[in-house]
Design an enzyme around this catalytic site. Structure first.
Site, short mmCIF file in Angstrom:
data_model
loop_
_atom_site.label_atom_id
_atom_site.label_comp_id
_atom_site.label_asym_id
_atom_site.label_seq_id
_atom_site.Cartn_x
_atom_site.Cartn_y
_atom_site.Cartn_z
N ARG A 164 -6.18 3.38 -1.76
CA ARG A 164 -6.86 2.84 -2.95
C ARG A 164 -7.99 3.75 -3.45
O ARG A 164 -9.01 3.27 -3.95
CB ARG A 164 -7.44 1.46 -2.67
CG ARG A 164 -6.45 0.39 -2.38
CD ARG A 164 -5.56 0.06 -3.58
NE ARG A 164 -4.79 -1.13 -3.31
CZ ARG A 164 -3.64 -1.16 -2.64
NH1 ARG A 164 -3.12 -0.03 -2.20
NH2 ARG A 164 -3.02 -2.29 -2.43
N SER A 237 -5.78 -8.28 -4.84
CA SER A 237 -6.54 -8.23 -3.59
C SER A 237 -8.00 -7.97 -3.92
O SER A 237 -8.31 -6.98 -4.56
CB SER A 237 -6.06 -7.09 -2.69
OG SER A 237 -4.72 -7.24 -2.37
N GLU A 333 -12.29 -4.23 -2.89
CA GLU A 333 -11.45 -3.22 -3.54
C GLU A 333 -11.79 -3.21 -5.03
O GLU A 333 -11.68 -2.20 -5.72
CB GLU A 333 -9.98 -3.62 -3.33
CG GLU A 333 -8.99 -2.72 -4.02
CD GLU A 333 -7.54 -3.20 -3.91
OE1 GLU A 333 -7.12 -3.66 -2.83
OE2 GLU A 333 -6.84 -3.12 -4.92
N1 EPU Z 1 -2.33 -13.22 5.90
C1 EPU Z 1 -2.75 -14.43 6.37
N2 EPU Z 1 -3.33 -15.30 5.48
C2 EPU Z 1 -3.50 -14.99 4.18
C3 EPU Z 1 -3.08 -13.73 3.69
C4 EPU Z 1 -2.48 -12.85 4.59
O1 EPU Z 1 -2.59 -14.76 7.55
O2 EPU Z 1 -4.04 -15.80 3.44
C5 EPU Z 1 -1.65 -12.30 6.81
C6 EPU Z 1 -0.17 -12.20 6.50
O3 EPU Z 1 0.57 -13.16 7.15
C7 EPU Z 1 0.18 -10.81 6.97
C8 EPU Z 1 -1.09 -10.04 6.71
O4 EPU Z 1 -2.14 -10.98 6.63
O5 EPU Z 1 0.42 -10.80 8.33
C9 EPU Z 1 -1.03 -9.17 5.45
O6 EPU Z 1 -0.90 -9.98 4.34
P1 EPU Z 1 -0.24 -9.53 2.95
O7 EPU Z 1 1.03 -8.81 3.19
O8 EPU Z 1 -0.16 -10.72 2.12
O9 EPU Z 1 -1.35 -8.62 2.34
P2 EPU Z 1 -1.64 -7.09 2.58
O10 EPU Z 1 -0.49 -6.42 3.20
O11 EPU Z 1 -2.90 -6.92 3.30
C10 EPU Z 1 -1.50 -5.33 0.72
C11 EPU Z 1 -2.19 -4.95 -0.56
C12 EPU Z 1 -1.60 -5.68 -1.75
C13 EPU Z 1 -0.11 -5.43 -1.79
C14 EPU Z 1 0.48 -5.90 -0.47
C15 EPU Z 1 1.95 -5.63 -0.39
C16 EPU Z 1 -4.46 -4.37 0.07
C17 EPU Z 1 -5.89 -4.78 0.07
N3 EPU Z 1 -3.61 -5.23 -0.47
O12 EPU Z 1 -1.82 -6.64 1.03
O13 EPU Z 1 -2.19 -5.12 -2.92
O14 EPU Z 1 0.50 -6.09 -2.87
O15 EPU Z 1 -0.12 -5.19 0.61
O16 EPU Z 1 2.17 -4.29 -0.13
O17 EPU Z 1 -4.14 -3.28 0.53
C18 EPU Z 1 -3.81 -5.34 -4.64
O18 EPU Z 1 -4.25 -4.25 -4.25
O19 EPU Z 1 -4.32 -5.96 -5.61
C19 EPU Z 1 -2.68 -5.92 -3.93
C20 EPU Z 1 -2.19 -7.10 -4.25
#
Ligand code: EPU
Length: 338
Positions: A164, A237, A333
């Site tokens: 990012r 996010s 972010e």
């Molecule tokens: N989780 C929870 N509770 C929640 C949310 C998540 O337990 O309320 C757990 C999920 O079960 C999972 C882990 O946390 O084990 C990761 O969650 P998720 O895949 O939903 O989010 P992320 O991988 O951290 C990132 C990006 C997103 C992107 C997704 C998909 C960041 C900060 N966010 O999320 O980006 O869409 O991966 O690749 O890196 C954005 O930047 O605006 C954005 C949406």
């Protein structure tokens, strides 16, 4: 060129914060960007550049000039049997470009379907989702220097891309206006299916693996988790996923055995901020008119009429409770303005 005085920024930030800019300037071509920078000396240093406004939190009215580079156009500039280079105006809506690539059978951008914002911001923010980041596709970024209106082209390596982040958010923050981004897409498949539940959704739908089907699956996953900013103000996010020492993670894992992580290096791991926030009990909770999304704790939402300060106050509370419970610092972010 369009110049508006004392203009509402409601349509320029997906959080739906009702603030005003002293001046809003829309620049529709590279020529207009150059002319404007050469001739308009008014508060040049404090000018704020916005794209889709999907990563901004306005804390107050903006007392200076807000610039929007609204250059349109998608043009193929070179190709071989393997790849195709596509030059895209900074003001194109990011997802329109992804849809265009998918419709033409060009591979690479499909995992980044349905991300709000514009092409210019994709190159500054290094947007990412489902195992792909903009930096994996970017060949070069064309910019105009705010100081002297000269043009420059940054090759991918010069952009210093990281999670990012880029040189345009770091050491050269505020120096350049992005005008065009050239992406190198593939003519043969390079699938990224191992992130989250992509494979499960494709299997459940029993549909063949095609660009269109993958795009549809990604849109379905995003829709289920992320609120539509046209209905509920948000900026995707809100926090970045923190990177912590493996030692700290291992110690926490004893206490919280289901704590997920993504390895970053031998001694560091990335922990999902959404998980940390969820475990602090924030999902679906609110503070004033600012809330934590009920389906995804990583997303803060405007419950209606919230000010930027209200959202920021909630973000502070959330970060404090994550620090108290896990000893991990989480940082926004989203870029705060004001
Ligand atoms: N989780 C929870 N509770 C929640 C949310 C998540 O337990 O309320 C757990 C999920 O079960 C999972 C882990 O946390 O084990 C990761 O969650 P998720 O895949 O939903 O989010 P992320 O991988 O951290 C990132 C990006 C997103 C992107 C997704 C998909 C960041 C900060 N966010 O999320 O980006 O869409 O991966 O690749 O890196 C954005 O930047 O605006 C954005 C949406």
């Amino acid at each position: 060129m369009k110049i508006l005085r004392d203009c509402s920024l409601l349509g320029h930030n997906t959080f739906g914060i009702d603030v005003k800019a002293a001046r809003l300037v829309e620049l529709d071509s590279e020529g207009e960007v150059v002319d404007f920078l050469k001739t308009d000396a008014e508060d040049r240093a404090s000018m704020l550049v916005v794209a889709g406004g999907s990563n901004l939190l306005f804390l107050a009215d903006y007392p200076g000039t807000v610039l929007h580079v609204n250059i349109k156009g998608i043009e193929v500039v070179s190709q071989t049997d393997e790849w195709i280079d596509v030059r895209v105006g900074a003001g194109e809506v990011w997802d329109d470009f992804v849809a265009f690539a998918v419709a033409n059978g060009w591979y690479g951008a499909e995992n980044l379907s349905w991300i709000p914002g514009e092409v210019g911001a994709s190159a500054v923010q290094n947007i990412g989702a489902y195992g792909v980041e903009a930096k994996d596709l970017i060949l070069n970024v064309e910019v105009v220097d705010r100081k002297d209106a000269s043009k420059r082209c940054f090759e991918n390596v010069e952009c210093k891309y990281a999670y990012r982040s880029s040189i345009f958010k770091g050491e050269l923050k505020g120096r350049y206006l992005v005008t065009y981004v050239t992406y190198r897409l593939r003519k043969t498949p390079v699938w990224h299916l191992d992130y989250g539940n992509i494979r499960a959704i494709l299997a459940e739908k029993q549909c063949p693996l095609t660009l269109e089907n993958l795009r549809a699956a990604i849109i379905e996953i995003r829709d289920a988790k992320l609120p539509d900013p046209k209905v509920t103000g948000n900026a995707g996010s809100f926090f970045m996923n923190p990177v912590v020492a493996k030692e700290l993670f291992d110690a926490l894992k004893v206490q919280f055995p289901d704590m997920p992580c993504y390895p970053v290096s031998e001694d560091r791991v990335k922990v999902p901020a959404g998980w940390l926030i969820d475990r602090c009990g924030w999902k679906g909770k609110s503070l004033g008119r600012a809330g934590v999304h009920k389906n995804q704790a990583l997303v803060l939402v405007n419950l209606g009429g919230a000010t930027g300060e209200e959202i920021a106050a909630l973000a502070r509370e959330v970060a404090t409770s994550v620090m108290q419970k896990f000893g991990i610092e989480i940082s926004p972010e989203v870029n705060y303005i004001g």
